[in-house]
Scaffold this active site. Structure first.
Site, PDB file in Angstrom:
ATOM      1  CE  LYS A 175      -8.112  21.482   4.337  1.00  0.00           C
ATOM      2  NZ  LYS A 175      -6.575  22.266   3.866  1.00  0.00           N
ATOM      3  CB  THR A 208      -6.290  32.544   7.844  1.00  0.00           C
ATOM      4  OG1 THR A 208      -6.849  32.958   6.472  1.00  0.00           O
ATOM      5  CG2 THR A 208      -7.617  32.723   8.226  1.00  0.00           C
ATOM      6  N   GLY A 210      -2.044  29.968   5.287  1.00  0.00           N
ATOM      7  CA  GLY A 210      -0.820  29.220   5.217  1.00  0.00           C
ATOM      8  C   GLY A 210      -1.386  27.442   6.436  1.00  0.00           C
ATOM      9  CB  THR A 211      -4.637  27.782   8.419  1.00  0.00           C
ATOM     10  OG1 THR A 211      -5.206  27.976   6.988  1.00  0.00           O
ATOM     11  CG2 THR A 211      -4.861  29.018   9.155  1.00  0.00           C
ATOM     12  N   GLY A 212      -3.869  25.506   5.980  1.00  0.00           N
ATOM     13  CA  GLY A 212      -4.035  24.057   5.499  1.00  0.00           C
ATOM     14  C   GLY A 212      -2.429  23.764   5.676  1.00  0.00           C
ATOM     15  CB  CYS A 213       0.601  24.596   4.348  1.00  0.00           C
ATOM     16  SG  CYS A 213       0.544  25.466   2.765  1.00  0.00           S
TER      17      CYS A 213
HETATM   18  N1  LIG Z   1     -10.267  31.971  12.470  1.00  0.00           N
HETATM   19  C1  LIG Z   1     -10.141  30.404  11.944  1.00  0.00           C
HETATM   20  N2  LIG Z   1     -10.336  30.087  12.778  1.00  0.00           N
HETATM   21  C2  LIG Z   1     -10.352  28.840  13.381  1.00  0.00           C
HETATM   22  N3  LIG Z   1      -9.813  27.537  12.753  1.00  0.00           N
HETATM   23  C3  LIG Z   1      -9.685  28.258  11.585  1.00  0.00           C
HETATM   24  C4  LIG Z   1     -10.192  29.478  11.022  1.00  0.00           C
HETATM   25  N4  LIG Z   1      -9.401  29.678   9.629  1.00  0.00           N
HETATM   26  C5  LIG Z   1      -9.391  27.717   9.655  1.00  0.00           C
HETATM   27  N5  LIG Z   1      -9.323  27.178  10.459  1.00  0.00           N
HETATM   28  C6  LIG Z   1      -9.384  25.684  11.017  1.00  0.00           C
HETATM   29  O1  LIG Z   1      -7.861  25.729  10.329  1.00  0.00           O
HETATM   30  C7  LIG Z   1      -7.733  24.517   9.037  1.00  0.00           C
HETATM   31  C8  LIG Z   1      -7.244  25.304   7.233  1.00  0.00           C
HETATM   32  O2  LIG Z   1      -8.617  25.089   7.139  1.00  0.00           O
HETATM   33  P1  LIG Z   1      -9.323  25.724   6.159  1.00  0.00           P
HETATM   34  O3  LIG Z   1     -10.377  24.715   5.439  1.00  0.00           O
HETATM   35  O4  LIG Z   1      -9.545  27.434   5.953  1.00  0.00           O
HETATM   36  O5  LIG Z   1      -8.315  25.493   4.406  1.00  0.00           O
HETATM   37  P2  LIG Z   1      -7.377  25.834   3.471  1.00  0.00           P
HETATM   38  O6  LIG Z   1      -7.964  26.541   2.803  1.00  0.00           O
HETATM   39  O7  LIG Z   1      -6.446  24.907   3.331  1.00  0.00           O
HETATM   40  O8  LIG Z   1      -6.337  26.710   4.719  1.00  0.00           O
HETATM   41  P3  LIG Z   1      -5.626  28.229   3.336  1.00  0.00           P
HETATM   42  O9  LIG Z   1      -5.797  29.201   4.260  1.00  0.00           O
HETATM   43  O10 LIG Z   1      -3.968  27.073   4.135  1.00  0.00           O
HETATM   44  O11 LIG Z   1      -5.540  27.247   2.100  1.00  0.00           O
HETATM   45  C9  LIG Z   1      -8.847  24.007   9.169  1.00  0.00           C
HETATM   46  O12 LIG Z   1      -8.386  22.914  10.763  1.00  0.00           O
HETATM   47  C10 LIG Z   1      -9.915  24.735   9.965  1.00  0.00           C
HETATM   48  O13 LIG Z   1     -11.002  25.011  10.296  1.00  0.00           O
HETATM   49  C1  LIG Z   2       3.467  27.109  -2.034  1.00  0.00           C
HETATM   50  C2  LIG Z   2       2.196  27.084  -1.360  1.00  0.00           C
HETATM   51  N1  LIG Z   2       1.734  26.334  -0.554  1.00  0.00           N
HETATM   52  C3  LIG Z   2       0.484  26.543  -0.330  1.00  0.00           C
HETATM   53  C4  LIG Z   2      -0.133  27.704  -0.151  1.00  0.00           C
HETATM   54  C5  LIG Z   2      -1.822  27.596  -0.009  1.00  0.00           C
HETATM   55  O1  LIG Z   2      -2.204  28.352   1.161  1.00  0.00           O
HETATM   56  C6  LIG Z   2       0.361  28.805  -0.686  1.00  0.00           C
HETATM   57  N2  LIG Z   2       0.258  29.948  -0.483  1.00  0.00           N
HETATM   58  N3  LIG Z   2       1.516  28.334  -1.257  1.00  0.00           N
END
Ligand SMILES: Nc1ncnc2c1ncn2[C@@H]1O[C@H](COP(=O)(O)OP(=O)(O)OP(=O)(O)O)[C@@H](O)[C@H]1O
Ligand SMILES: Cc1ncc(CO)c(N)n1
Length: 517
Positions: A175, A208, A210-213
């Site tokens: 990602k 952003t 929780g986007t990954g979750c």
């Molecule tokens: N500003 C944005 N616009 C469009 N897509 C985004 C944006 N930020 C993140 N993404 C998408 O969101 C998903 C999660 O990406 P990211 O690499 O931020 O993961 P993460 O760090 O696990 O997420 P989290 O912020 O939940 O920890 C991916 O599909 C990424 O391409």
């Molecule tokens: C519980 C939990 N899982 C994952 C993330 C990552 O975004 C978070 N902030 N909290």
């Protein structure tokens, strides 16, 4: 099929944007029945993590067994695991229960920068990875799993993803959300090193959290629904995520990194009305649900592209395309294809000319006329090239159009009698799927040999990746999706159908030689 049951094994977020709370919303928004077993209770908000409480691991196992002893589990999404001991407990349960779909988001650090996994748990996490079908690390997590320094660029990240995928025999969704710049590319890398790209412009938002979750839970749900078609599940999950990210500013949750709007698409297109109690009975007084709004050209672009994700993947998997990429396609079959392609282009040029004649503006009229000219020049070149293919070679015009070629042409001709919008929509897959294939063929997605000057079809492959054609494709997508955004819902629906049907013909067209018979 009944609704799929999806279990999230993760930590909590009392503000509802990440962890288990986000997973449950994501699972519901993507068509599943959400369940959750808690690994850790996290006192956190949109600004950061305050405290983590990890209940005894025996209690986690008790939760997991309570679910699996009673409920059919169609997919599992694993998030925050907190410690090596928790990882061992989840691993032990996975080995016993063997869920059909397992997606592991190797959560280590929250968006806020706080640790969610003990530093000494990395080795245990590495041992858990081979039990998953897919892992979804962000760039820092990918580096830790690969045992490398964080990737400085996307190419390096893809290298790390290939390494992890091969070593652990697992699919890796790399990602790019943490990359600098205006793009957020993702890529699905298979254990054999095949790469499916999911490009995307960065949506300008700081929401952003929780986007990954949310993404990993969405992919698990979609994969359970579509029989583990991972490329399709990822494409659909990403389209949903982007829509939900783009709508996040309609929420007002916290002062840090806010959450996505998990249900924005559903509320916008589905509304909040409950069905009337009896046939004909009036619905209860609605609490002012948001009315349906016309989608934007950008949303239509994304929706249509995702809708043909399955067709695109089937096209990728055709022996014709594989053989074209690795050079093993027999010459005779290649020439058969070229003959049909020339016949097709001659008719396609006439359809494009008709689209030009129907165009509502001078700019569009000029553009489609230019494309018509390009197509007929292409036909002339193929005809000439085949005449020169060798002794006894016949020109393309001596060939009979196949049933597939005739069918595709007839679809275009029929669409061209139903007005500008539908006519233009039907011509789009020929631009779009061809340009996409070209970029990936010459980008190495089908193996390095497709880029080699020694490739038997090198000259022909080069025509796939013509920058002028790529630019025309963008223009065509822009014109068609803007026309769709401005059209009535009924016309937009006809356009979508004409587009999707043409995409199927495009696949059939590539699949018509003896290679796939
Ligand atoms: N500003 C944005 N616009 C469009 N897509 C985004 C944006 N930020 C993140 N993404 C998408 O969101 C998903 C999660 O990406 P990211 O690499 O931020 O993961 P993460 O760090 O696990 O997420 P989290 O912020 O939940 O920890 C991916 O599909 C990424 O391409
Ligand atoms: C519980 C939990 N899982 C994952 C993330 C990552 O975004 C978070 N902030 N909290």
């Amino acid at each position: 099929m009944t609704v799929v049951n999806v279990l999230s094994i993760a930590g909590t977020d009392p503000t509802g944007g990440a962890g288990i709370q986000a997973d449950l919303k994501s699972i519901a928004a993507n068509g599943g029945y959400g369940m959750a077993a808690v690994t850790a209770l996290v006192a956190q908000n949109t600004r950061g993590v305050r405290e983590v409480h990890v209940p005894p691991t025996a209690f986690l196992t008790a939760q997991l067994d309570a679910v699996s002893d009673d409920v059919r589990i169609d997919a599992v999404k694993i998030g925050m695991l907190a410690s090596a001991e928790v990882i061992e407990a989840v691993g032990e349960w996975l080995r016993r229960v063997r869920p059909p779909v397992t997606v592991l988001d190797p959560v280590m650090i929250a968006t806020s920068g706080d640790r969610l996994l003990d530093a000494d748990a990395t080795d245990a996490l590495r041992r858990l990875i081979p039990l998953a079908d897919l892992i979804t690390p962000n760039l820092p997590e990918l580096a830790i799993v690969a045992g490398r320094d964080p990737a400085g660029c996307w190419e390096e990240a893809l290298g790390q993803a290939r390494l992890v995928a091969a070593e652990a025999d697992v699919r890796v969704l790399a990602k790019g959300g943490h990359l600098p710049g205006d793009q957020t590319p993702d890529a699905l890398v298979s254990p054999s090193g095949e790469v499916l790209d999911f490009p995307g412009a960065r949506i300008p938002t700081s929401n952003t959290h929780g986007t990954g979750c949310s993404l990993s839970a969405a992919i698990a749900t979609r994969a359970a629904r579509n029989g583990a078609d991972w490329g399709g599940a990822t494409a659909e999950a990403k389209a949903w995520l982007r829509e939900s990210l783009a709508a996040s500013d309609r929420l007002d949750v916290g002062s840090g990194h806010g959450p996505l709007h998990h249900f924005s698409g559903l509320w916008t297109r589905g509304g909040l009305d409950t069905a009337p109690a009896a046939p004909g009975a009036p619905a209860a007084a609605p609490t002012a649900p948001p009315g349906p709004t016309a989608p934007t050209a950008e949303a239509i672009r994304e929706d249509w592209w995702v809708r043909i994700a399955g067709v695109r993947r089937e096209t990728d998997d055709l022996r014709f395309i594989r053989g074209l990429a690795d050079g093993t396609l027999p010459r005779e079959q290649f020439l058969d294809y070229v003959a049909q392609d020339a016949l097709y282009l001659g008719a396609y040029a006439r359809v494009l000319a008709r689209v030009s004649a129907l165009a509502p503006s001078a700019e569009e009229q000029a553009f489609w006329a230019k494309c018509a000219q390009g197509a007929i020049i292409g036909e002339l070149e193929l005809h000439r090239a085949r005449l020169e293919a060798g002794p006894g070679a016949a020109g393309t015009r001596d060939a009979e159009p196949s049933a597939t070629t005739t069918g595709y042409i007839n679809h275009l001709l029929a669409a061209s009698t139903r007005g500008y919008e539908e006519a233009a929509a039907a011509t789009l897959p020929c631009f779009w799927m061809y340009a996409d294939l070209g970029a990936r063929l010459t980008g190495g997605a089908f193996g390095e040999f497709a880029r080699s000057a020694d490739h038997p079809y090198a000259e022909w492959l080069a025509t796939y990746d013509d920058p002028v054609f790529a630019e025309d494709t963008e223009t065509a997508i822009g014109f068609v999706t803007r026309a769709a955004a401005q059209a009535t819902p009924a016309t937009r629906e006809r356009m979508r159908r004409a587009f999707e049907a043409a995409a199927v013909w495009e696949r059939e067209f590539f699949g018509q030689t003896a290679a796939d018979a």
